[in-house]
Design an enzyme around this catalytic site. Structure first.
Site, mmCIF file in Angstrom:
data_model
loop_
_atom_site.group_PDB
_atom_site.id
_atom_site.type_symbol
_atom_site.label_atom_id
_atom_site.label_comp_id
_atom_site.label_asym_id
_atom_site.label_seq_id
_atom_site.Cartn_x
_atom_site.Cartn_y
_atom_site.Cartn_z
ATOM 1 N N HIS A 2 18.318 9.145 43.113
ATOM 2 C CA HIS A 2 18.840 7.780 43.018
ATOM 3 C C HIS A 2 20.160 7.818 42.275
ATOM 4 C CE1 HIS A 2 17.903 3.536 43.649
ATOM 5 N NE2 HIS A 2 18.678 3.317 42.597
ATOM 6 N N ASP A 53 11.355 -5.912 41.930
ATOM 7 C CA ASP A 53 12.700 -5.348 41.848
ATOM 8 C C ASP A 53 13.548 -5.796 43.033
ATOM 9 O OD1 ASP A 53 14.886 -3.596 40.949
ATOM 10 O OD2 ASP A 53 14.449 -2.563 42.825
ATOM 11 N N ARG A 91 20.431 -10.511 40.958
ATOM 12 C CA ARG A 91 21.396 -9.974 39.986
ATOM 13 C C ARG A 91 22.746 -9.731 40.638
ATOM 14 N NH1 ARG A 91 18.991 -4.810 38.580
ATOM 15 N NH2 ARG A 91 20.776 -4.459 37.260
ATOM 16 N N SER A 95 14.947 -1.214 37.002
ATOM 17 C CA SER A 95 15.106 -1.355 38.457
ATOM 18 C C SER A 95 14.954 0.014 39.127
ATOM 19 C CB SER A 95 16.493 -1.948 38.749
ATOM 20 O OG SER A 95 16.851 -1.777 40.085
ATOM 21 N N LYS A 132 11.300 1.465 41.165
ATOM 22 C CA LYS A 132 11.348 1.857 42.588
ATOM 23 C C LYS A 132 10.871 3.289 42.778
ATOM 24 C CE LYS A 132 15.761 0.740 43.368
ATOM 25 N NZ LYS A 132 16.425 -0.480 42.992
HETATM 26 N N1 URA Z 1 20.680 0.804 41.139
HETATM 27 C C1 URA Z 1 19.483 0.184 41.149
HETATM 28 O O1 URA Z 1 18.595 0.560 41.887
HETATM 29 N N2 URA Z 1 19.293 -0.841 40.334
HETATM 30 C C2 URA Z 1 20.241 -1.292 39.524
HETATM 31 O O2 URA Z 1 19.987 -2.225 38.807
HETATM 32 C C3 URA Z 1 21.491 -0.655 39.506
HETATM 33 C C4 URA Z 1 21.683 0.405 40.335
#
Ligand code: URA
Length: 431
Positions: A82, A161, A168, A183, A187
């Site tokens: 990620h 999320d 957001r 966040s 995930k």
């Molecule tokens: N990537 C994400 O998955 N969440 C965030 O809040 C910022 C970047």
């Protein structure tokens, strides 16, 4: 409990209890707490922060807002990656096929653009037919059969999320270490990852503008990983200038494909090799980073990584001819190359401003329900440290609207800062 009391408590810098966080997250997912209250709550968190305990409670509340994917029997080890979000960050599009071609099956759920930062799903949708809405059974089956999946976050995994992320994006509440950490980690945990490589971007074009903030975010995510029994590796990568050259959905897909053919900008290729090497190591396909890097390089050189991208696109209903012939990808009506107004060394290519210009051209969203224009964006021709002659190509604007194009030109010129003395190149990684 009342949502408004919890908002006020955070506004007054109070520490929220696990019960209050659960109440808020559950109420939001059920639709009992409306967007405007959640926006106010998120803004209070942006301004006043959260403790490590609150952040962990928020992460787990978001994980428990949906199902947890169990990949036992599907892969021997579930490895994920990620990025915390950047400009020109098309890494997933290159790295996933590379590691899958090296024998590490990977299934990843990606997101859409967030603020000035692009999102993998928006990029993938430049390929006609490509489905980003696989359900859990389809995800597992494709992972088992093809060894690669790249889709949107399934609605039943960390749905809190998904909802909060979209809110957001358009309420100025992205930049917050606890909100970003929870966040990302919610995930990854809900997606069944046992080990994960987290690319924490640092600099002007990242949500973490300083190295110190990047380190804090990394430490928090590693800690949440430990508490949840997952191995998390964080790399701090530079995001002061765009990664590679292309910024914008279809433009980035084309650049990611170039890298899979062994070409593309050297900084982007190098970044992908490093991330791939870490994934192959945590996924136990390589004994060390050196071997991982050799494997990744090998998969690019022998064409198996590109072949894996074709497998992925085909499996998810995309038209593979767009991968074979990226010139077929959506193309903007107005393509303008802008030359350097003076000679000198490039001291800065302000990544955030470039990202904002791409969003203003239509590559990202101003409102939650906006659609994106896949064709538009910016291609920067140079990197910080390059010497540029007056009149040489500096950047190209891909636009579909004359007014936006004109505005982009001035803003991009302002984003390029020249120096009369040599400037060192920026590092790719900070640790
Ligand atoms: N990537 C994400 O998955 N969440 C965030 O809040 C910022 C970047």
């Amino acid at each position: 409990m009342r949502a408004v009391d919890i908002i006020v408590k955070k506004r007054e810098k109070g520490e929220l209890s696990k019960e209050e966080i659960n109440f808020f997250v559950q109420g939001f997912v059920r639709g009992d707490i409306p967007d405007y209250q959640v926006s106010a709550w998120a803004m209070a968190i942006v301004l006043n922060g959260m403790t490590a305990q609150e952040t962990t409670d928020l992460t787990l509340a978001m994980v428990l807002s949906g199902r947890i994917l169990d990949l036992t029997g599907v892969v021997d080890i579930a490895v994920d990656k990620h990025s915390s979000g950047g400009v020109g960050d098309k890494t997933t599009l290159t790295v996933l096929p590379v590691v899958a071609a090296c024998g590490l099956p990977v299934g990843k759920m990606s997101g859409r653009g967030l603020g000035f930062s692009g999102g993998t799903l928006d990029k993938l949708e430049s390929i006609p037919g490509y489905r980003v809405d696989l359900d859990t059974d389809e995800f597992k089956q494709q992972l088992k059969e093809k060894g690669i999946v790249l889709t949107g976050q399934s609605l039943d995994l960390a749905p809190a999320d998904g909802k909060l992320y979209a809110l957001r994006d358009v309420t100025g509440t992205v930049q917050s270490i606890p909100l970003i950490a929870s966040s990302i980690m919610s995930k990854k945990i809900a997606g069944g990852a046992q080990a994960m490589v987290l690319d924490v971007k640092v600099g002007q074009g990242a949500f973490m503008e300083t190295l110190e903030m990047g380190r804090q975010l990394s430490a928090l995510m590693v800690r949440i990983g430990e508490l949840a029994g997952r191995e998390a590796i964080c790399l701090l990568s530079d995001m002061n200038q765009p990664l590679g050259h292309a910024v914008g959905n279809a433009l980035e897909v084309a650049e990611a494909i170039e890298a899979l053919h062994g070409g593309g900008p050297p900084d982007f290729r190098e970044h992908c090799l490093e991330i791939s090497a870490h994934m192959l190591r945590v996924g136990k396909r390589a004994n060390d980073l050196e071997q991982g890097r050799r494997m990744a390089q090998g998969a690019i050189s022998d064409g198996t990584a590109f072949a894996k991208l074709r497998v992925l696109v085909d499996a998810q209903g995309g038209d593979v001819s767009y991968v074979d012939h990226p010139e077929k990808l959506p193309r903007a009506r107005l393509i303008e190359t802008v030359d350097a107004p003076r000679s000198g060394w490039l001291a800065e290519i302000h990544a955030r401003r470039v990202g904002e210009v791409a969003v203003a051209l239509g590559a990202g969203r101003a409102n939650k329900l906006d659609s994106v224009d896949h064709a538009v964006g910016v291609v920067v021709a140079r990197k910080v440290g390059d010497y540029v002659e007056e009149g040489a190509e500096l950047f190209t604007i891909h636009a579909n609207d004359e007014n936006r194009q004109a505005e982009a030109e001035q803003r991009l010129l302002d984003a390029h800062v020249f120096s009369d003395v040599p400037v060192p190149a920026l590092p790719l990684f900070h640790g």
